[in-house]
Design a protein around this motif. Sequence first.
Motif, short mmCIF file in Angstrom:
data_model
loop_
_atom_site.label_atom_id
_atom_site.label_comp_id
_atom_site.label_asym_id
_atom_site.label_seq_id
_atom_site.Cartn_x
_atom_site.Cartn_y
_atom_site.Cartn_z
N ILE A 259 -16.08 18.21 -59.09
CA ILE A 259 -16.09 19.30 -58.00
C ILE A 259 -17.52 20.01 -58.16
N ALA A 260 -18.45 19.64 -59.00
CA ALA A 260 -19.71 20.38 -59.07
C ALA A 260 -20.39 20.55 -57.75
N PRO A 261 -20.69 19.19 -56.87
CA PRO A 261 -21.09 19.44 -55.71
C PRO A 261 -20.32 20.38 -54.79
N LEU A 262 -19.12 20.37 -54.90
CA LEU A 262 -18.37 21.59 -53.87
C LEU A 262 -18.76 22.84 -54.33
N ALA A 263 -18.51 22.95 -55.72
CA ALA A 263 -18.62 24.36 -56.35
C ALA A 263 -20.17 25.02 -56.03
N ALA A 264 -21.20 23.94 -55.99
CA ALA A 264 -22.50 24.59 -55.56
C ALA A 264 -22.71 25.20 -54.24
N VAL A 265 -21.68 24.97 -53.22
CA VAL A 265 -22.07 25.22 -51.99
C VAL A 265 -20.67 26.37 -51.72
N ALA A 266 -19.27 26.27 -52.48
CA ALA A 266 -18.31 27.00 -52.09
C ALA A 266 -17.67 27.36 -53.57
N PRO A 267 -18.22 28.38 -54.17
CA PRO A 267 -17.88 28.59 -55.60
C PRO A 267 -16.60 28.96 -55.67
N THR A 268 -15.56 29.57 -54.66
CA THR A 268 -14.40 29.83 -54.72
C THR A 268 -13.44 28.48 -54.78
N ILE A 269 -14.03 27.18 -54.96
CA ILE A 269 -13.35 26.07 -54.98
C ILE A 269 -12.42 26.31 -56.10
N THR A 270 -12.76 26.78 -57.24
CA THR A 270 -12.05 26.77 -58.40
C THR A 270 -10.91 28.02 -58.89
N GLN A 271 -10.71 28.61 -57.47
CA GLN A 271 -9.92 29.69 -57.46
C GLN A 271 -8.38 29.39 -58.05
N HIS A 272 -7.99 28.19 -57.30
CA HIS A 272 -6.84 27.54 -57.62
C HIS A 272 -6.74 26.82 -59.01
N CYS A 273 -7.58 26.61 -59.78
CA CYS A 273 -7.78 26.02 -60.70
C CYS A 273 -7.74 26.91 -62.28
N ILE A 274 -7.46 26.03 -63.28
CA ILE A 274 -7.38 26.50 -64.55
C ILE A 274 -7.94 25.41 -65.22
N ALA A 275 -8.57 25.78 -66.16
CA ALA A 275 -9.60 24.77 -66.96
C ALA A 275 -8.75 24.65 -68.31
N ALA A 276 -8.37 23.17 -68.45
CA ALA A 276 -7.26 23.13 -69.40
C ALA A 276 -7.77 23.11 -70.87
N HIS A 277 -9.00 22.59 -70.92
CA HIS A 277 -9.71 22.74 -72.28
C HIS A 277 -11.16 22.40 -72.07
N CYS A 278 -11.95 22.69 -73.36
CA CYS A 278 -13.25 22.30 -73.29
C CYS A 278 -13.50 21.18 -74.21
N SER A 279 -13.92 20.07 -73.55
CA SER A 279 -13.93 18.69 -74.42
C SER A 279 -15.18 18.70 -75.38
N ALA A 280 -15.36 17.60 -76.21
CA ALA A 280 -16.43 17.44 -77.05
C ALA A 280 -17.56 16.98 -76.29
N GLU A 281 -17.49 16.55 -75.20
CA GLU A 281 -18.55 15.99 -74.27
C GLU A 281 -19.47 17.26 -74.43
N ALA A 282 -20.70 16.82 -74.55
CA ALA A 282 -21.82 18.03 -74.92
C ALA A 282 -21.99 18.99 -73.57
N ALA A 283 -21.83 18.49 -72.34
CA ALA A 283 -21.96 19.32 -71.43
C ALA A 283 -20.95 20.13 -70.71
N HIS A 284 -19.78 19.47 -71.29
CA HIS A 284 -18.44 20.31 -70.48
C HIS A 284 -18.58 21.79 -70.57
N GLY A 285 -18.99 22.32 -71.73
CA GLY A 285 -18.98 23.73 -71.71
C GLY A 285 -19.81 24.41 -70.71
N GLN A 286 -21.17 23.61 -70.47
CA GLN A 286 -22.13 24.02 -69.52
C GLN A 286 -21.16 24.01 -68.06
N VAL A 287 -20.67 23.07 -67.78
CA VAL A 287 -20.12 22.74 -66.59
C VAL A 287 -19.02 24.08 -66.22
#
Length: 338
Positions: A259-287
């Motif tokens: 959903i990164a491309p969606l969020a770049a133009v419509a930041p409210t796309i994440t309003q109905h979302c909860i981030a379950a976890h932050c994974s060990a993949e290095a860039a997940h925290g940045q996302v």
Amino acid sequence: MSLLATRAAFDTALSNLPPPDLASIERASVRQAELTKPAGSLGRLEEIALFMAGWQGRERPRADRIHAAVFAGNHGVAAQGVSAFPSEVTAQMVANFRQGGAAINALALACGADLEVVALNLDRPTADITQAPAMTEAECLAALNAGAEVVRDGIDLLFVGEMGIANTTPAAALCAQAFGGEAAAWVGRGSGIDDAAIIRKIGAVDRALELHGPHCGSPFETLRRLGGREIAAMAGAILAARMRRVPVLLDGFICCASIAPLAAVAPTITQHCIAAHCSAEAAHGQVLERLGLEPLLRLGMRLGEGSGAAVAAQIVRSALAAHNEMATFAEAAVAGAL
């Protein structure tokens, strides 16, 4: 007609994202204030209850029907030597999902989720993104709609996962295109690649961005050129869930990258979302930071498949149990607020 049957339908949905039901949030807040506990003493559990109330339109939200969908796809960029495993593993793992033998099967069972597995043309990988767009317009629309179709009536909570050898490479490319920054900032070890493969992976993302970047003028085009079938399917499911006001638990790096491309133009796309976890993949925290989300868990997980979301679903269940089953001060005959 499918919810996202055309590019125009996709664009229209993205520009008309429904908001939460504020009246239901207010009613749920009033109930929270009446429960036999000090105000705010359950921390994020209280926030989750209000979040769920707003999207379900209920003072007492529920998680009776949790639906999990795992999408699988293969990637032409695997030929660049960016993964520790061959592409054949994707189909083998899909068979394992269907036989009930994978981590997500066990974790979905533990949290009470129905599990759906959607394999997307595994015998026909996407094009190598270092050389051509990953998908045609028709292929991207088909993948988006495969995702949208898992969002059915009656679902209380949705989470999606993925399986696709080499898919952290397109995920990194999507994030770099959507949010900016050098390829190296978004590339991680994925399935556990060595240093030589990391160099190949960074190079692949760099070449993909150079080739497609000038043409990524819309979220659809970015997904089509740099994504993959299972990645587009997750984006379709998350967008369709928003249109149906179904709350979503986001899993790991690849799920969030979808959903990164969606969020770049419509930041409210994440309003109905909860981030379950932050994974060990290095860039997940940045996302997650770019998406404006604080994860529920930090467990060092990096499996994908929706596994982190399945674990977090039990926290959502706990939040709703406290919200719905606790007595109020009046019911318990407790004098005054604590």
